[in-house]
Design a protein around this motif. Structure first.
Motif, PDB file in Angstrom:
ATOM      1  N   GLY A 174       0.795  -1.216   0.000  1.00 23.83           N
ATOM      2  CA  GLY A 174       0.000   0.000   0.000  1.00 23.83           C
ATOM      3  C   GLY A 174       0.831   1.271   0.000  1.00 23.83           C
ATOM      4  O   GLY A 174       0.294   2.375   0.055  1.00 23.83           O
ATOM      5  N   LEU A 175       2.150   1.140  -0.109  1.00 23.45           N
ATOM      6  CA  LEU A 175       3.035   2.303  -0.120  1.00 23.45           C
ATOM      7  C   LEU A 175       3.142   2.869  -1.542  1.00 23.45           C
ATOM      8  O   LEU A 175       2.870   2.165  -2.516  1.00 23.45           O
ATOM      9  CB  LEU A 175       4.430   1.906   0.365  1.00 23.45           C
ATOM     10  N   PRO A 176       3.535   4.139  -1.673  1.00 27.09           N
ATOM     11  CA  PRO A 176       3.785   4.673  -3.023  1.00 27.09           C
ATOM     12  C   PRO A 176       4.793   3.812  -3.773  1.00 27.09           C
ATOM     13  O   PRO A 176       5.717   3.259  -3.172  1.00 27.09           O
ATOM     14  CB  PRO A 176       4.350   6.067  -2.734  1.00 27.09           C
ATOM     15  N   ASN A 177       4.594   3.684  -5.086  1.00 29.87           N
ATOM     16  CA  ASN A 177       5.554   2.936  -5.889  1.00 29.87           C
ATOM     17  C   ASN A 177       6.616   3.879  -6.446  1.00 29.87           C
ATOM     18  O   ASN A 177       6.638   5.075  -6.117  1.00 29.87           O
ATOM     19  CB  ASN A 177       4.841   2.161  -6.997  1.00 29.87           C
ATOM     20  N   GLN A 178       7.476   3.364  -7.283  1.00 29.97           N
ATOM     21  CA  GLN A 178       8.592   4.185  -7.770  1.00 29.97           C
ATOM     22  C   GLN A 178       8.110   5.365  -8.601  1.00 29.97           C
ATOM     23  O   GLN A 178       8.675   6.458  -8.535  1.00 29.97           O
ATOM     24  CB  GLN A 178       9.561   3.328  -8.583  1.00 29.97           C
ATOM     25  N   ALA A 205       4.275 -11.342   4.202  1.00 32.41           N
ATOM     26  CA  ALA A 205       3.873 -10.777   5.497  1.00 32.41           C
ATOM     27  C   ALA A 205       5.044 -10.069   6.178  1.00 32.41           C
ATOM     28  O   ALA A 205       4.882  -9.007   6.796  1.00 32.41           O
ATOM     29  CB  ALA A 205       3.309 -11.877   6.393  1.00 32.41           C
ATOM     30  N   VAL A 206       6.237 -10.658   6.058  1.00 33.72           N
ATOM     31  CA  VAL A 206       7.440 -10.009   6.621  1.00 33.72           C
ATOM     32  C   VAL A 206       7.693  -8.682   5.925  1.00 33.72           C
ATOM     33  O   VAL A 206       8.012  -7.671   6.567  1.00 33.72           O
ATOM     34  CB  VAL A 206       8.663 -10.939   6.480  1.00 33.72           C
ATOM     35  N   LEU A 207       7.512  -8.669   4.617  1.00 37.14           N
ATOM     36  CA  LEU A 207       7.744  -7.445   3.851  1.00 37.14           C
ATOM     37  C   LEU A 207       6.761  -6.345   4.251  1.00 37.14           C
ATOM     38  O   LEU A 207       7.139  -5.180   4.421  1.00 37.14           O
ATOM     39  CB  LEU A 207       7.617  -7.754   2.358  1.00 37.14           C
ATOM     40  N   VAL A 208       5.500  -6.701   4.423  1.00 37.18           N
ATOM     41  CA  VAL A 208       4.480  -5.724   4.841  1.00 37.18           C
ATOM     42  C   VAL A 208       4.817  -5.174   6.224  1.00 37.18           C
ATOM     43  O   VAL A 208       4.731  -3.967   6.473  1.00 37.18           O
ATOM     44  CB  VAL A 208       3.082  -6.364   4.826  1.00 37.18           C
ATOM     45  N   GLU A 209       5.199  -6.063   7.144  1.00 35.50           N
ATOM     46  CA  GLU A 209       5.531  -5.619   8.502  1.00 35.50           C
ATOM     47  C   GLU A 209       6.794  -4.750   8.504  1.00 35.50           C
ATOM     48  O   GLU A 209       6.885  -3.769   9.261  1.00 35.50           O
ATOM     49  CB  GLU A 209       5.727  -6.829   9.411  1.00 35.50           C
ATOM     50  N   LEU A 244       9.288   0.587   9.264  1.00 34.82           N
ATOM     51  CA  LEU A 244      10.044   1.714   8.710  1.00 34.82           C
ATOM     52  C   LEU A 244       9.229   3.003   8.809  1.00 34.82           C
ATOM     53  O   LEU A 244       9.741   4.056   9.182  1.00 34.82           O
ATOM     54  CB  LEU A 244      10.420   1.438   7.257  1.00 34.82           C
ATOM     55  N   ARG A 245       7.952   2.908   8.467  1.00 33.01           N
ATOM     56  CA  ARG A 245       7.087   4.100   8.530  1.00 33.01           C
ATOM     57  C   ARG A 245       7.012   4.654   9.951  1.00 33.01           C
ATOM     58  O   ARG A 245       6.927   5.872  10.150  1.00 33.01           O
ATOM     59  CB  ARG A 245       5.698   3.722   8.030  1.00 33.01           C
ATOM     60  N   SER A 246       7.057   3.771  10.956  1.00 34.89           N
ATOM     61  CA  SER A 246       6.923   4.204  12.349  1.00 34.89           C
ATOM     62  C   SER A 246       8.107   5.027  12.825  1.00 34.89           C
ATOM     63  O   SER A 246       8.016   5.701  13.846  1.00 34.89           O
ATOM     64  CB  SER A 246       6.743   2.986  13.255  1.00 34.89           C
ATOM     65  N   ARG A 247       9.231   4.989  12.119  1.00 36.94           N
ATOM     66  CA  ARG A 247      10.422   5.726  12.544  1.00 36.94           C
ATOM     67  C   ARG A 247      10.634   7.007  11.728  1.00 36.94           C
ATOM     68  O   ARG A 247      11.655   7.653  11.867  1.00 36.94           O
ATOM     69  CB  ARG A 247      11.663   4.829  12.414  1.00 36.94           C
TER      70      ARG A 247
END
Length: 740
Positions: free
Chosen positions: A313-317, A362-366, A371-374
């Motif tokens: 769900g993050l922006p792509n390149q 699932a690891v990639l999503v987490e 990363l977003r939390s920091r």
């Protein structure tokens, strides 16, 4: 009157068609024709015997036939761009153009002047086949009405190759009653909602589509105003424009948000216009509305698919490049540095091979969530593909701050990631490129950060790497100092030196400033100018500041236990220490070491004063109420203002060494020193001059009325034992004036 009103509504419909959507344009076309015929209708008639349009399957048969080109019925073929590729004999008879004249031309050459809206009916298909009734122009210039039966042509693989169009001329010789009945049916059966209001903006008629779209029947709406559908989402600008159109201005068209009877909001495309009677007075107004929820939802889905990563769900390149370009333009305008980090999450392949791709995903999503939390709200996190993320930092104070963010990202992924019953460890490597040094456009910046990330994976250094080798060296030094400084705190390598403050009246020692020193086991004494900035940037300054307070209070206690009454000791405070908990921390330290508040002075810098007066004043007042004195260090170098001295309970001003070095020969330095001393005297504040190194400087300051000096003329900073010996020996400054 009714005839003229209908005629005017008809012209407005034609004008509105040029800005309407494809489906709405077709309805306006039908409504235009219907309104024209209603002029002559005296009463509703039975349903007319409208000739059925050519069926799409008949068109298909024609398309597949070997001799359709010679068929009596007009037919043509178009490519996907709208250019005529085939033209049969029937089309020659209908339009007057030979095949040589028509083939290769765009189908728009058959359109009438009022169809110049760019919408090509022959190319608009929501299914594989459709029909439409339109106006077209012959070679002689006459306008005829024709029925189109349109069929999509495909190749053997099912790919669209063009359109096959069958055309039949419409017999327009219907009676007035037939036309009135037909047009009434068109208005009622259209998919667009129709609402008619009188000159007082009261609803007098709605069609079935209006009821289906909004939920309001004629009984519900009659006598009410169009505000019935008001959502409150649009601003006053829309209301003014719509009412102006209803009052006779040019028709208004646009997209707004309406409210259904059940309270649900929905997007709609609207055309609003007015109808005048024979005398030119406004008799009615009409609104044509289309529910575009499906189109908006589809548009949003397509936009999301085009710009966002489906997994995280993050922006792509693609979206990252747009956002990064905007950020770099803004930064260039404000002359601010920025950075781009490429974060490579490793070991995902091994996890997916062992536990399956679902676990790997699932690891990639987490990982993306962590990363977003920091990151700050304004920072941009995107997924580039695989286990690779990008982080754009549009605003950083210093280039080295990008490394601090990178370290946070490495740290947050250093602990195992929980997925179901598994706790999975991933690796991280980060490449950093900064603008404008490394690149001035997004593509080059991304390439630089990507190259740096690859270098980080191959290096034995910490898992982050700058694209610039110079930046790499600076960051490595920065990280080394931070690491060793933390060890210094734990290993007792830090100590306090004390620089005496001397009275310019008596020459006696009247105080001291505690200064932090670091004795490195290999490099010896490390300059505070090297490690203090690192401590400030990393937040380690808070821990160092608390250590200084504890050590100074402990030293005062030890001097007291040795029978020595020492003058007040000044301790420097960082802006990071100056929070609501500071008064309690000071009270605890004083109580723990049994030190009286008047034995400690707190020195603050001007940068603290611009953080906001109210919270800072409240904390200062608490400290002063405890008996602690406050001094303003380096006065005049930053944001000095008389307003600060009025607001804040400061008892001492310290003239910065930058204004002392030129005394007594530099005219500007003399003027500044004189102004500071005079201002301090007027406000009953004690004045201390820093960095005094010569007798001429001392004499000038003494004559100005400066109270104290601090500098190499009397003593450099010395260890606690040396300062104790100075006090016990009663050391005084030579050539000072006698006590007055």
């Amino acid at each position: 009157m009714v005839d003229e009103a209908i005629a005017h509504c008809q012209s407005l419909c034609r004008a509105a068609r040029s800005q309407a959507g494809i489906a709405l344009a077709a309805t306006l076309d039908r409504l235009d024709s219907a309104l024209g015929e209603l002029r002559n209708a005296s009463a509703p008639a039975a349903v007319g015997d409208r000739p059925p349009p050519p069926e799409a399957d008949e068109a298909a048969d024609g398309a597949d036939g070997a001799d359709w080109a010679d068929a009596a019925e007009a037919a043509l073929e178009l490519d996907l761009a709208g250019y005529v590729t085939a033209w049969n004999a029937g089309a020659v008879r209908m339009f007057g153009y030979t095949a040589g004249e028509a083939v290769g031309r765009h189908v728009l050459f058959l359109y009438t002047d009022d169809d110049g809206d760019g919408s090509i009916a022959e190319l608009v298909l929501e299914t594989d086949q459709a029909s439409a009734e339109v106006r077209r122009r012959t070679k002689s210039g006459d306008t005829i009405r024709v029925r189109l039966a349109i069929m999509l042509m495909t190749d053997g693989l099912g790919n669209a190759t063009g359109m096959h169009v069958r055309l039949g001329q419409v017999d327009e010789s219907l009676s007035a009653a037939e036309k009135a009945s037909l047009h009434a049916r068109i208005v009622e059966d259209t998919d667009q909602g129709v609402m008619i209001t009188d000159a007082s903006e009261r609803i007098v008629s709605v069609n079935g589509a209006f009821t289906r779209i909004t939920g309001y029947t004629l009984a519900d709406a009659a006598g009410k105003t169009p505000d019935l559908l008001c959502s409150g989402v649009h601003g006053e600008g829309f209301r003014a424009q719509a009412r102006a159109a209803m009052a006779g201005a040019a028709p208004w068209r646009g997209e707004i948000v309406g409210r259904r009877r059940n309270g649900e909001l929905f997007p709609q495309s609207v055309v609003v216009g007015a109808v005048r009677d024979a005398a030119g007075r406004i008799s009615h107004a009409f609104s044509l509305l289309t529910d575009i929820s499906v189109h908006k939802n589809a548009e949003a889905r397509m936009q999301r698919m085009a710009n966002y990563d489906a997994l995280t769900g993050l922006p792509n390149q693609g979206l990252l490049m747009q956002l990064l370009g905007q950020a770099m333009t803004e930064a260039r305008r404000n002359r601010e540095p920025g950075a781009l980090l490429v974060v490579e999450v490793t070991r995902l392949g091994a996890i997916a091979d062992t536990l399956g791709h679902d676990v790997g995903n699932a690891v990639l999503v987490e990982a993306g969530r962590l990363l977003r939390s920091r990151l700050r709200e304004g920072d941009i996190l995107a997924r580039l593909g695989g286990g690779k993320f990008a982080v754009a930092l549009p605003r950083i104070d210093r280039r080295e701050h990008a490394a601090l963010v990178a370290r946070k990202l490495v740290d947050v992924l250093s602990t195992p990631i929980a997925v179901g019953t598994h706790a999975l460890q991933v690796g991280t490597q980060v490449g950093i490129a900064v603008w404008p040094e490394d690149a001035e456009e997004p593509g080059a910046l991304l390439r630089g950060a990507d190259v740096a990330a690859m270098r980080a994976g191959a290096s034995m250094e910490p898992a982050l790497q700058f694209f610039s080798e110079e930046m790499n060296q600076r960051v490595r030094e920065h990280l080394r100092i931070e690491s060793e400084l933390r060890e210094a705190l734990a290993n007792g390598e830090l100590m306090l030196y004390y620089q005496p403050k001397v009275s310019l009246r008596s020459g006696r020692i009247v105080g001291a400033e505690a200064l932090l020193r670091w004795r490195h086991p290999v490099r010896g004494l490390v300059s505070p100018g090297v490690f203090i900035p690192v401590a400030e940037e990393t937040g380690l300054i808070t821990e160092l500041g608390n250590w200084v307070i504890e050590e100074a209070c402990g030293q005062i206690r030890r001097w007291r236990e040795a029978g020595l009454a020492m003058p007040p000791v000044a301790v420097n405070l960082s802006a990071r220490q100056f929070d609501r908990g500071l008064p309690q921390r000071m009270a605890d330290a004083l109580e723990r070491h049994q030190v009286r508040p008047e034995q400690i002075m707190l020195e603050i810098t001007e940068s603290l004063l611009v953080r906001g007066a109210e919270p800072v004043v409240a904390i200062m007042n608490e400290l002063v109420a405890m008996g602690l004195a406050l001094a303003l260090d380096d006065f005049g170098t930053g944001y000095s203002s008389l307003a600060y001295l009025k607001k804040f309970p400061i008892s001492t001003l310290k003239i910065d060494r930058a204004f002392v070095v030129g005394l007594p020969h530099e005219e500007n330095d003399c003027a500044i020193a004189r102004a500071i001393v005079t201002m301090g005297q007027q406000m009953r504040q004690e004045i201390v001059a820093e960095g005094v190194e010569t007798m001429d400087q001392m004499a000038f300051l003494r004559d100005l009325g400066c109270d104290q000096l601090q500098g190499y003329l009397f003593s450099q900073p010395v260890p606690a034992a040396d300062f104790e010996r100075m006090v016990r020996a009663g050391r005084r400054l030579a050539l000072a004036l006698p006590d007055r």
